[in-house]
Design an enzyme around this catalytic site. Structure first.
Site, PDB file in Angstrom:
ATOM      1  N   ASP A 242      -4.066  21.542   6.164  1.00 46.83           N
ATOM      2  CA  ASP A 242      -4.333  21.815   4.750  1.00 46.83           C
ATOM      3  C   ASP A 242      -5.431  22.861   4.578  1.00 46.83           C
ATOM      4  O   ASP A 242      -6.256  23.089   5.475  1.00 46.83           O
ATOM      5  CB  ASP A 242      -4.786  20.539   4.040  1.00 46.83           C
ATOM      6  CG  ASP A 242      -3.657  19.558   3.795  1.00 46.83           C
ATOM      7  OD1 ASP A 242      -2.544  19.771   4.320  1.00 46.83           O
ATOM      8  OD2 ASP A 242      -3.886  18.552   3.091  1.00 46.83           O
TER       9      ASP A 242
ATOM     10  N   HIS B 256      -6.988  20.174   9.162  1.00 45.90           N
ATOM     11  CA  HIS B 256      -7.405  21.287   8.297  1.00 45.90           C
ATOM     12  C   HIS B 256      -7.672  22.511   9.176  1.00 45.90           C
ATOM     13  O   HIS B 256      -8.543  22.456  10.056  1.00 45.90           O
ATOM     14  CB  HIS B 256      -8.666  20.924   7.513  1.00 45.90           C
ATOM     15  CG  HIS B 256      -8.467  19.790   6.553  1.00 45.90           C
ATOM     16  ND1 HIS B 256      -8.467  18.474   6.958  1.00 45.90           N
ATOM     17  CD2 HIS B 256      -8.237  19.785   5.212  1.00 45.90           C
ATOM     18  CE1 HIS B 256      -8.261  17.692   5.903  1.00 45.90           C
ATOM     19  NE2 HIS B 256      -8.112  18.467   4.834  1.00 45.90           N
TER      20      HIS B 256
END
Length: 464
Positions: free
Chosen positions: A285, A429
């Site tokens: 993400d 991430h």
């Protein structure tokens, strides 16, 4: 149990979220009056993202790194820290807000000038603290000739220019603002830029010049009225803002911070039958970011695929990385344009956040995402409706790779490998250096345990 606790208990694996209770919706600030520049057209441009999501608070703040303007990058980092630090301090009390809400800070940016030796960056920070909060606006300018960062008040010719502008703004705003709050103090003018017609846009943070009325308050001053008030740098800034296509000359750009040369390793087979194979989907993400290219190298060397849920503002800067991701067999999902909590927005605002990211990815790669991961997996009826209208499926995760205290790649890898099961969807991430550095260990150890690394869309229906 609050909505947030229910999400945590379910492992955040959502495929069409239940609508939360209705709540007050604040308008998104309107930046349409300010001319903006396509940051993706600035050679060597990069971004920095600072984010955290836990039971106490959610924050996401980004800023650009413009080649040859290191002092500006440092000033932008300080400006974001000046908003994040008090927000973190104010949210140390872990008691939930009414309705189970989590306080949110969102910091986004736009490029309002990029030509010659002048650059301008506008920051907008939205804070939600239940009954309190608001939007804070600030525009910083960079004088490349002097290698110095200037506030917006520096566009004016000293006390004379500030006094003249204060009078013009009071006249333009009339009863929409408290005139006693619009003074010749440089601190009163935190955000000044220009619009397409050459007018000066003077905007204020919430609750400053109109303390009883939330929302953006801005005055537009026509060029004939403000020109005589500009400083020498202000005239250069005005002229730079008039050029929509970047032509910065701040010295030779350094080596690209997001080099995209492919490894030459052929991509893995098109799809894996996960009803027969033991599959795990790594998802990343908030990117792309400065660690994404190296992460792609590591995945390519191991012929492993992943899914990247991109933030539109970052994706616009790193379009070359989007193209590489597609070429190497990865999947790109939609993580909204500016990482706002979509459940707090109206349907029109949600559509803008999602549609703009669809457009960025489609323009760069020729195909639009089919997966949507709302930031913080915060959904609503409006989000579900927009997802249906755009033909995208909401997708969560069931294994979070990053504990709040994990900063060691080895510890992150241990956490993922220990908890992985067939059809796991792992939240990671690519803007987090430790998370990105853990990927080689994760892929190697999962492969040794008999797992195949796939995209989310390869998992059996209902897993994502």
């Amino acid at each position: 149990m609050s909505r947030w606790a229910a999400v945590a208990a379910a492992g955040s694996l959502l495929a069409g979220c239940a609508a939360p209770a209705a709540r007050q919706v604040r308008p998104v600030s309107d930046a349409s009056g300010m001319r903006t520049v396509d940051a993706g057209a600035v050679p060597g441009m990069g971004t920095v993202t600072r984010s955290r999501a836990d039971g106490r608070r959610h924050y996401f703040a980004a800023y650009p790194e413009i080649p040859g303007a290191r002092p500006l990058s440092a000033a932008l980092a300080r400006a974001q820290d000046e908003r994040i630090a008090p927000f973190v301090a104010a949210t140390e009390d872990a008691r939930p807000l009414p309705g189970g809400d989590v306080p949110e800070l969102n910091g986004r940016w736009s490029l309002v000038a990029a030509d010659g030796d002048v650059a301008g960056v506008r920051l907008v920070t939205t804070e939600f603290l239940g009954a309190s909060g608001g939007e804070y606006r600030r525009t910083l300018w960079y004088d490349g000739a002097a290698r110095r960062v200037l506030g917006s008040a520096a566009l004016l010719d000293g006390a004379r220019g500030l006094a003249g502008l204060a009078g013009l703004v009071r006249a333009r705003l009339g009863t929409r603002a408290d005139p006693s709050r619009i003074t010749a103090d440089p601190r009163a003018f935190g955000s000044i830029a220009f619009n397409d017609a050459g007018g000066m846009v003077v905007e204020f943070s919430d609750h400053t010049v109109a303390p009883g009325a939330p929302g953006r308050v801005a005055a537009v001053i026509e060029r004939g009225a403000y020109d005589r008030l500009l400083s020498r740098f202000g005239r250069r800034a005005r002229d730079a803002a008039g050029h929509r296509h970047p032509g910065l000359r701040l010295g030779a750009p350094p080596a690209a911070p997001h080099a995209v040369a492919a490894t030459g390793t052929p991509p893995p087979a098109a799809r894996t039958d996960c009803t027969k194979a033991r599959c795990v989907a790594l998802t990343f993400d908030d990117g792309p970011g400065p660690y994404t290219a190296r992460l792609l190298d590591d995945l390519a060397a191991r012929r492993a695929r992943a899914t990247f849920f991109v933030v539109g503002d970052n994706a616009r800067v790193y379009q070359d990385l989007l193209r590489r991701q597609v070429a190497e067999g990865h999947e790109i999902g939609n993580h909204a344009q500016s990482h706002r909590d979509l459940s707090r927005l109206t349907a029109v605002q949600v559509n803008s956040e999602v549609q703009r990211t669809q457009d960025v990815v489609r323009t760069a790669t020729g195909r639009a995402p089919v997966l949507l991961r709302p930031p913080y997996m915060a959904s609503s009826e409006a989000v579900a409706g927009v997802a249906r209208s755009l033909g995208v499926r909401q997708t969560g995760w069931n294994l979070d790779a990053l504990d709040a205290h994990d900063r060691d790649p080895a510890a992150i890898a241990d956490r993922v490998v220990r908890r992985a099961r067939p059809d796991s969807i792992v939240l990671m991430h690519d803007v987090n250096e430790a998370s990105a550095r853990a990927v080689p260990r994760i892929v190697d150890r999962l492969a040794a345990a008999g797992y195949t690394l796939v995209t989310v869309s390869e998992l059996p229906p209902g897993r994502g």
